[in-house]
Design an enzyme around this catalytic site. Structure first.
Site, PDB file in Angstrom:
ATOM      1  N   GLY A   1      62.815  95.137  39.945  1.00  0.00           N
ATOM      2  CA  GLY A   1      61.860  94.116  39.321  1.00  0.00           C
ATOM      3  C   GLY A   1      60.684  94.485  38.669  1.00  0.00           C
TER       4      GLY A   1
ATOM      5  N   LYS B   1      56.995  98.893  47.969  1.00  0.00           N
ATOM      6  CA  LYS B   1      57.836  98.601  49.207  1.00  0.00           C
ATOM      7  C   LYS B   1      58.357  99.908  49.920  1.00  0.00           C
ATOM      8  CE  LYS B   1      59.551  94.416  47.349  1.00  0.00           C
ATOM      9  NZ  LYS B   1      60.949  93.876  46.394  1.00  0.00           N
TER      10      LYS B   1
ATOM     11  N   GLY C   1      65.815  96.781  45.359  1.00  0.00           N
ATOM     12  CA  GLY C   1      66.599  96.924  46.849  1.00  0.00           C
ATOM     13  C   GLY C   1      67.806  96.758  46.770  1.00  0.00           C
TER      14      GLY C   1
ATOM     15  N   ARG D   1      64.202  88.436  34.100  1.00  0.00           N
ATOM     16  CA  ARG D   1      65.405  88.068  35.071  1.00  0.00           C
ATOM     17  C   ARG D   1      65.868  86.776  34.500  1.00  0.00           C
ATOM     18  NH1 ARG D   1      63.112  90.263  40.830  1.00  0.00           N
ATOM     19  NH2 ARG D   1      64.493  91.936  41.230  1.00  0.00           N
TER      20      ARG D   1
END
Ligand code: ADP
Ligand code: MG
Length: 402
Positions: free
Chosen positions: A357, A204, A381, A34
């Protein structure tokens, strides 16, 4: 959306919201993808003589107020050091987010210099549901700069002060990463070549179950693994032992399965598992040859039959979107499923997008070749919500004038 490259930035202070939320092991960055993805925009601004003030979040600071959160961390210090190394120039880290330290740095920095504000989530207002509370932080952030550039794609689905409110207070534009991400995701939503296969995994679970219904409507095939698979298996009446399970989501999952069946979307679930007694790198892996997991055992990866099944279901794909590792790839004994999926997707000719990620970290961790996929998205997300057709607050703020 206005492009950051079209802003005239020379001699001006530019607040750049980036996504530097890298995985950390203590203070060691285990994957700097990132940070690397944020370089093109920062370099462009530096090269054109802007004063570049970078704003980002890291992890999930805990505590009721700023002091507690700042004391508990994580600090962006290791990220500032890595960013400086990659840029080849110093990066001054403010000791606060939008307080005295940030103000002094912003006032005294020279053209072409780079500063990084401390972890914006040290400010509880960043994630507040109260518009006025976020607005107060946004005003302090906006006071640091003349212009705003939104380049933190991975945070674009959050209605947070630095993502959503601050751009409304300054002339703003989108950075190169955001523009590139949106261009690829748009391809997935406009007439994708078929079969279009979506692979979902990760941890998640509740976030992803919320979007799965819409994805199921677009894809031809949905391969489900990782933490969310157990809720699907439970919905079908299987035993899942001590695996991750969202009991209250079972009715929703049942409805998704029914809708998928009606729409002719094939949903493929794990048919075997690699399990263990506990969630740990040194836990003893055990093969469970069927879909049911015995009491007390945790499913931590897909088994060999599932790996082979998923590879077969990917072999004829023309478009693939993959979000979420199908197993706990960070533990070598439970990484085979993630490797199998990573390899099967890399063999697909057509548009292949890896989003998330941890998914992006996984393919780098597995040393997949740089050209294995069409695009590795920095946002999990955010990319899911985009594909779902939702308006991302960060993008909406950038699209709005001036
Ligand atoms: P992404 O960041 O790609 O969107 P998530 O954040 O949802 O993905 O999830 C990533 C994490 O999911 C990884 O750290 C991985 O260890 C974990 N995971 C994968 N499979 C399982 C499982 N069966 N049980 C628990 N965690 C899992
Ligand atoms: Mg993640």
């Amino acid at each position: 959306m206005k492009r950051a490259e079209d802003l005239s930035v020379t001699g001006r202070a530019v607040l750049v919201r980036t996504d530097l939320n890298v995985p950390l092991d203590g203070e060691t960055i285990t994957d700097d993808g990132r940070i690397r993805a944020s370089l093109p925009t920062i370099r462009d601004l530096v090269g054109r003589g802007a004063q570049v003030i970078v704003c980002a979040h890291l992890g999930r600071p805990k505590g009721d107020d700023y002091a507690a959160r700042a004391a508990g961390g994580p600090s962006l210090r290791p990220v500032a050091d890595r960013l400086a190394e990659l840029l080849g120039q110093p990066v001054t880290l403010a000791t606060d987010v939008a307080g005295e330290s940030a103000r002094v740095i912003a006032e005294t920095m020279a053209d072409g210099e780079v500063a990084l504000l401390e972890n914006v989530r040290f400010e509880p207002a960043e994630t507040s549901k109260d518009d006025a509370v976020r607005g107060e932080l946004a005003a302090r952030l906006a006071a640091l700069a003349d212009l705003y550039v939104g380049d933190g794609f991975g945070a674009m689905h959050r209605k947070h002060a630095s993502v959503y409110d601050t751009p409304q207070l300054l002339p703003h534009a989108a950075g190169q990463l955001v523009l590139a991400e949106v261009a690829v995701l748009r391809q997935l939503t406009t007439d994708p070549a078929r079969p279009y296969v979506v692979v979902l995994g990760g941890a998640k679970v509740s976030d992803k179950l919320a979007v799965i219904g819409n994805l199921a409507g677009q894809a031809d095939r949905l391969l489900i693994a990782g933490g969310m698979a157990y809720t699907f298996l439970a919905a079908q009446g299987h035993q899942v032992g001590a695996s991750l399970l969202e009991t209250e989501q079972i009715p929703h999952v049942t409805a998704v399965l029914a809708d998928a069946a009606k729409a002719g979307v094939e949903v493929v679930l794990p048919v075997d598992h690699v399990v263990a007694d506990r969630f740990a790198a040194d836990a003893q892996p055990e093969l469970v040859p069927g879909p049911d997991i015995p009491d007390g055992k945790l499913g931590l990866d897909i088994g060999p039959a599932t790996r082979e099944l998923f590879a077969r279901k990917l072999a004829d794909a023309k478009t693939v979107f993959w979000n979420g590792p199908p197993g706990v790839f960070e533990f070598p004994a439970f990484a085979a499923g993630t490797r199998a999926v990573a390899e099967a997707i890399s063999a697909v000719t057509g548009l292949t997008v890896v989003g998330g990620g941890d998914s992006a970290a996984a393919v780098r961790h597995l040393n997949m070749p740089a050209d294995a996929y069409t695009h590795i998205s920095t946002g999990g997300g955010a990319s899911l919500e985009y594909l779902e057709g939702r308006t991302l607050p960060g993008l909406a703020a950038l699209e709005a004038g001036p």
